[in-house]
Design a protein around this motif. Structure first.
Motif, short mmCIF file in Angstrom:
data_model
loop_
_atom_site.label_atom_id
_atom_site.label_comp_id
_atom_site.label_asym_id
_atom_site.label_seq_id
_atom_site.Cartn_x
_atom_site.Cartn_y
_atom_site.Cartn_z
N SER A 93 0.86 -1.18 0.00
CA SER A 93 0.00 0.00 0.00
C SER A 93 0.89 1.23 0.00
O SER A 93 1.93 1.24 0.68
CB SER A 93 -0.90 0.00 1.25
N ASN A 94 0.50 2.25 -0.75
CA ASN A 94 1.26 3.49 -0.74
C ASN A 94 1.16 4.20 0.60
O ASN A 94 2.02 5.01 0.94
CB ASN A 94 0.76 4.44 -1.84
N LEU A 95 0.12 3.89 1.37
CA LEU A 95 -0.07 4.51 2.68
C LEU A 95 0.51 3.64 3.79
O LEU A 95 1.33 4.10 4.59
CB LEU A 95 -1.56 4.75 2.94
N ILE A 96 0.05 2.40 3.87
CA ILE A 96 0.46 1.50 4.96
C ILE A 96 1.68 0.71 4.50
O ILE A 96 1.56 -0.37 3.90
CB ILE A 96 -0.71 0.58 5.36
N ALA A 142 -17.20 -17.92 8.32
CA ALA A 142 -16.08 -17.38 7.54
C ALA A 142 -16.15 -15.87 7.55
O ALA A 142 -17.23 -15.27 7.48
CB ALA A 142 -16.10 -17.90 6.10
N TRP A 143 -14.97 -15.24 7.62
CA TRP A 143 -14.85 -13.79 7.56
C TRP A 143 -13.86 -13.40 6.46
O TRP A 143 -12.84 -14.08 6.27
CB TRP A 143 -14.31 -13.22 8.87
N ALA A 144 -14.15 -12.33 5.76
CA ALA A 144 -13.22 -11.70 4.82
C ALA A 144 -12.99 -10.27 5.26
O ALA A 144 -13.94 -9.57 5.62
CB ALA A 144 -13.77 -11.73 3.40
N LEU A 145 -11.73 -9.81 5.28
CA LEU A 145 -11.40 -8.43 5.56
C LEU A 145 -10.97 -7.76 4.25
O LEU A 145 -10.08 -8.27 3.55
CB LEU A 145 -10.30 -8.31 6.61
N CYS A 146 -11.59 -6.63 3.95
CA CYS A 146 -11.42 -5.96 2.67
C CYS A 146 -10.94 -4.54 2.94
O CYS A 146 -11.57 -3.81 3.70
CB CYS A 146 -12.74 -5.93 1.90
N ALA A 147 -9.81 -4.14 2.35
CA ALA A 147 -9.18 -2.88 2.70
C ALA A 147 -9.11 -1.90 1.55
O ALA A 147 -8.84 -2.26 0.39
CB ALA A 147 -7.77 -3.13 3.22
N ASP A 148 -9.37 -0.62 1.87
CA ASP A 148 -9.20 0.50 0.96
C ASP A 148 -8.38 1.54 1.70
O ASP A 148 -8.82 2.05 2.74
CB ASP A 148 -10.56 1.06 0.57
N ASP A 149 -7.18 1.85 1.21
CA ASP A 149 -6.32 2.77 1.95
C ASP A 149 -6.64 4.24 1.70
O ASP A 149 -6.08 5.14 2.33
CB ASP A 149 -4.84 2.50 1.68
#
Length: 358
Positions: free
Chosen positions: A137-140, A349-356
């Motif tokens: 990620s450009n941020l994280i 079931a869990w999914a984690l979805c990220a937007d920086d």
């Protein structure tokens, strides 16, 4: 006059160019720079002997682990109930485990462990495949691992739950779980999921629900058929590094629950995915439970022999993705009973979805 016309003409062109840039910028100013590549070395055979475990690892050649998974082959026949997940967890080098002091135990980790255990029976088909979610990620651009542990469960068919919480002003990206010792045959990891360190979620005992955003913690659950005073359950939270402004970054939770398995020696899968506007899949979790895990404190499944065989990135149909996949958008849980019936049991079931937000 000519100079004035030229000035007006130049100004006009500048204004037009500015308008074009203004139209173009929104498409780039809010682009999500999160990218994930799944890495897996494939299956490692075993365990080959009863009451033992094997440790395998997946490694990021670029990027940092935001989470990871495990998938086990169990074969057929009388030994099918013997293979179970003992751990899906981060590692500093692909071998060493974070099992000592609690708190922030690692930074910028690039290795993920898949640890498979056996019960009293084995067969030649047993194997364990680990998965690393390699995140950029450009941020994280830095991460940290937080570990917490508990001396539990020490009695049979009771929940040993522990929660690891990210430091303030960081963002949870994923997490993992581990149970030790690995040579008792009956002790295993049955849940690994995102949650919140707040009263609404019983400080980690209730899982994050579908559609919730920015969980700050990760919980793990150990489960044993027998009484054992030396049992420990470990939870790992993968968090953004310190000093990173995460106000524009969002992590969306997706969760599903499927009834079963309820019959002895049977399995069940559950698959959930990131929606079109949720961001990129960065990690996931799984559980075999007594149901309603997002509205009530976690309860164990219907039988002491119940276990997990998988928590991994997948296709929409629940098939594990291959090494180098960059488009994974789903997460699958694979749960299994022991030899006894298991009434009221669910697979989560869990999914984690990220937007920086970059």
């Amino acid at each position: 006059m000519t100079a004035g016309l030229l000035r007006r003409s130049a100004t006009g062109r500048t204004l037009v160019l500015g308008a074009v840039l203004a139209l173009a910028m929104p498409g780039t100013a809010y682009a999500n720079t999160v990218s994930v590549t799944v890495k897996t070395p494939g299956a490692t055979s075993g365990p080959a002997t009863a009451n033992s475990e094997i440790s395998t690892h997946a490694d990021c050649s670029s990027g940092l682990v935001s989470g990871g998974g495990i998938n086990q082959a169990i074969g057929t026949g009388s030994g099918v109930n013997g293979n179970h997940a003992n751990g899906t967890s981060p590692s500093s080098d692909g071998t060493t485990e974070y099992t000592g002091s609690t708190g922030v135990v690692g930074t910028d980790v690039t290795h993920w462990l898949g640890i498979g255990g056996s019960g009293g029976q084995v067969n030649a088909s047993f194997s364990t495949t680990p998965y690393a979610m390699c995140f950029t990620s450009n941020l994280i651009n830095h991460t940290q691992v937080v570990m917490n542990k508990v001396n539990a469960p020490t009695a049979g068919a009771t929940v040993g739950l522990v929660t690891a919480t990210c430091p303030a002003n960081t963002r949870l990206l994923g997490g993992g779980a581990r149970t030790t010792p690995g040579n008792t045959g009956t002790f295993k990891t049955i849940a690994s999921f995102p949650t919140f360190n707040d009263s609404a979620h019983s400080f980690g005992a209730k899982a994050a629900a579908d559609g919730e955003t920015n969980p700050d913690s990760w919980s793990a659950v150990g489960w044993d058929n027998s009484t054992n005073s030396t049992n420990y359950t470990y939870a790992y939270a993968i968090c953004s590094g310190s000093g990173i402004s995460i106000s524009g970054a969002t992590v969306k939770v997706r969760h599903t629950a499927v009834s079963g398995p309820t019959s002895g020696s049977t399995g069940q899968t559950a698959t959930v995915g990131c929606g079109q506007n949720d961001g990129k899949l960065v990690s996931g979790g799984a559980a075999i439970s007594g149901g309603s895990v997002t509205t009530t404190n976690f309860t164990g499944p219907g039988s002491g022999g119940d276990h997990l065989n998988g928590s991994f990135p997948s296709t929409s149909g629940g098939t594990a993705v291959g090494d180098g996949t960059t488009t994974a958008a789903y997460w699958t849980a694979f749960a299994h009973t022991g030899g006894q019936s298991s009434p009221g049991t669910y697979t989560d079931a869990w999914a984690l979805c990220a937007d920086d937000g970059v």
